[in-house]
Design an enzyme around this catalytic site. Sequence first.
Site, short mmCIF file in Angstrom:
data_model
loop_
_atom_site.label_atom_id
_atom_site.label_comp_id
_atom_site.label_asym_id
_atom_site.label_seq_id
_atom_site.Cartn_x
_atom_site.Cartn_y
_atom_site.Cartn_z
N ASP A 89 25.37 -23.66 -69.80
CA ASP A 89 25.49 -24.83 -68.94
C ASP A 89 26.82 -25.55 -69.17
O ASP A 89 27.17 -26.43 -68.39
CB ASP A 89 24.33 -25.81 -69.21
CG ASP A 89 24.27 -26.93 -68.18
OD1 ASP A 89 24.16 -26.61 -66.98
OD2 ASP A 89 24.36 -28.10 -68.57
N ARG B 87 28.08 -28.27 -76.03
CA ARG B 87 29.42 -28.46 -75.49
C ARG B 87 30.15 -27.12 -75.51
O ARG B 87 30.01 -26.35 -76.47
CB ARG B 87 30.20 -29.47 -76.35
CG ARG B 87 29.81 -30.92 -76.11
CD ARG B 87 30.25 -31.38 -74.71
NE ARG B 87 29.99 -32.78 -74.45
CZ ARG B 87 29.09 -33.25 -73.59
NH1 ARG B 87 28.31 -32.40 -72.93
NH2 ARG B 87 28.97 -34.54 -73.39
N VAL C 202 23.58 -25.49 -74.39
CA VAL C 202 23.32 -26.76 -73.72
C VAL C 202 24.10 -27.88 -74.39
O VAL C 202 23.89 -29.05 -74.07
CB VAL C 202 21.82 -27.10 -73.70
CG1 VAL C 202 21.03 -26.04 -72.95
CG2 VAL C 202 21.27 -27.27 -75.11
N HIS D 111 27.00 -27.34 -65.63
CA HIS D 111 26.82 -28.56 -66.43
C HIS D 111 25.86 -29.53 -65.73
O HIS D 111 26.19 -30.72 -65.56
CB HIS D 111 28.17 -29.26 -66.71
CG HIS D 111 28.11 -30.16 -67.93
ND1 HIS D 111 29.16 -30.32 -68.79
CD2 HIS D 111 27.10 -30.93 -68.43
CE1 HIS D 111 28.83 -31.17 -69.76
NE2 HIS D 111 27.58 -31.54 -69.56
N VAL D 112 24.72 -29.02 -65.36
CA VAL D 112 23.71 -29.85 -64.68
C VAL D 112 22.34 -29.74 -65.33
O VAL D 112 21.37 -30.30 -64.80
CB VAL D 112 23.57 -29.46 -63.19
CG1 VAL D 112 24.84 -29.75 -62.42
CG2 VAL D 112 23.14 -28.00 -63.02
N GLU E 111 35.84 -26.94 -67.72
CA GLU E 111 34.91 -27.20 -66.61
C GLU E 111 35.64 -27.91 -65.49
O GLU E 111 36.42 -28.82 -65.76
CB GLU E 111 33.74 -28.06 -67.10
CG GLU E 111 32.87 -27.34 -68.12
CD GLU E 111 31.75 -28.20 -68.70
OE1 GLU E 111 31.49 -29.28 -68.15
OE2 GLU E 111 31.15 -27.79 -69.69
#
Lengths: 319, 319
Positions: free
Chosen positions: B252, B228, B226, B276-277, B257
């Site tokens: 995530d 980077r 969670v 990435h949410v 990305e």
Amino acid sequence: MLVFEASDDDPPPGIERVRALADLDLAPDPETLAELIGEAEVLFFYRAARGPLEEAFARAARLRWIQSASAGVDGLLFPELVASDVVVTNARGIFDEPIAEWTLGVMLSFATGVVTSLADQRERRWNGWRRTERLAGARLLVVGPGPIGRAVARLARGAGMQVSAVGSRDRDDDELGPVRGPGALHDALAAADFVVDALPLTAATRHRFDAAAFAAMKTTARFLNVGRGETVDEPALVEALASGAIAGAALDVFEEEPLPETSPLWAMPNVIVSPHVCGEFEGWESAVMDVLVDNLGRYARGEPLRNVVDKALGYGAGW
Amino acid sequence: MLVFEASDDDPPPGIERVRALADLDLAPDPETLAELIGEAEVLFFYRAARGPLEEAFARAARLRWIQSASAGVDGLLFPELVASDVVVTNARGIFDEPIAEWTLGVMLSFATGVVTSLADQRERRWNGWRRTERLAGARLLVVGPGPIGRAVARLARGAGMQVSAVGSRDRDDDELGPVRGPGALHDALAAADFVVDALPLTAATRHRFDAAAFAAMKTTARFLNVGRGETVDEPALVEALASGAIAGAALDVFEEEPLPETSPLWAMPNVIVSPHVCGEFEGWESAVMDVLVDNLGRYARGEPLRNVVDKALGYGAGW
């Protein structure tokens, strides 16, 4: 003691612990059951269907006690057994916390987008505009606050959910606070974001979740079933999911198990189908054996057994 | 105050609350940013890449303060900004609990079999012999116990997990107990059933999770990220997943990305890919606006700002 259904090739894990406490016979099939049941005082009802037992029951002249390996005993109780003096005990307690973890897991899977992630993943779709829902503050209704429903409530409260309950009667519960009776079901459904069905199956709870119940729910709500499939009118549930009357479902139990290949539930994107395993954690057989061994000791000492079922009501613990 | 990147057609939700407090300009593109930055005292860095800001920074003669809409500021900090007197504040705090819910959700999804259920479901496969794993009692290692890692630890402990932490230095933490420094990472990894990477990205944390780290983990363990993407050597992670060196991953964030279509992670059955949410709950923009509005008030009154980032260290809160 007789075990049905089990064989020397496929014995219940840990059954060797019983050999020191009782004469042990394993009945792998209905014929052997019918042959051996006349001598048995104790029956361990393990992974079995009740049909063969019901047929052989007239011969069970010495039978005093049946230990079930399940929490739900709707699959065991037949009228002659209910009317008899044979004591039935279940395995309640050991599945409560595992089932609560499954329930919290499916609620979080819906809320935080795990279900969507896994679907998007198959298409290699990156949807960075998705939003998650908060579970903290969401409202959970526990329908059937017996030991399983109470464990669900406990874990959900620990995660910050607002929990209410509909039980078998109006009462004030030490742990849950006010529990409303069945008459309040539809009102309670209307306020819930998640609804968990933890009902035992009895004549009174059959199809408790029908079209009217689903119509009472929020269109954004999800329905979870850890009780028994027959407490739900499954076609009504399918219709509610298909029409958008409710937002999703996570189901561990079904009206017919295994769930038939033709069921529309398999392919619904907002449904989690679980094959009646939500309580079957690694090691559950050993935990059941603990109950059996404990009860065999009580039986030998003439003490009251643990986890006695109220055969007339059809379950072991109040809800 | 200038907002980059935003336009009148696509303004940050709730930005009207700022109009009463400051002269507001929206810069929809790098050209407008370069044109308007010379007049701005305050910049709201919203959904933007740092490149255009870095290029325009020499003209930012009046700039005093940048409010980021994220918790992580590795995507904002460039050398001239770090060296300057411009204060950077981030949005830490608002994402902590949502991210913790996602983390608990993916752990439960693995443990209780939701991931397997959803895969089996596509084949209409009923595997009633499956077992679940208990989450209670399982060991979670939080790597990077900043505000997000601490929220994860809190929720996981509430669910009965055993939680330990590896942070930026050895210390005794009021809430977490003993936190070990980076040198203890591999030892700590060896004991964990779940490992959550909640590290900020800095020069020191880049590729903290490399082949040696994954080799130190249990083969039954799952890795969650969670933090980077660049804190992980992603090819080493793919190899660890493919070889069975670890049992699964829920991610995530990624080195690149959106995750490229060619990434093997998409198709791995033991991986949850989230775009990435995990912190982006319904309403997060409004929560960020609360931080901005609060800080604008402090700025106007000459009070210390909230959520100031240590630009040299590269993050806002210790971990």
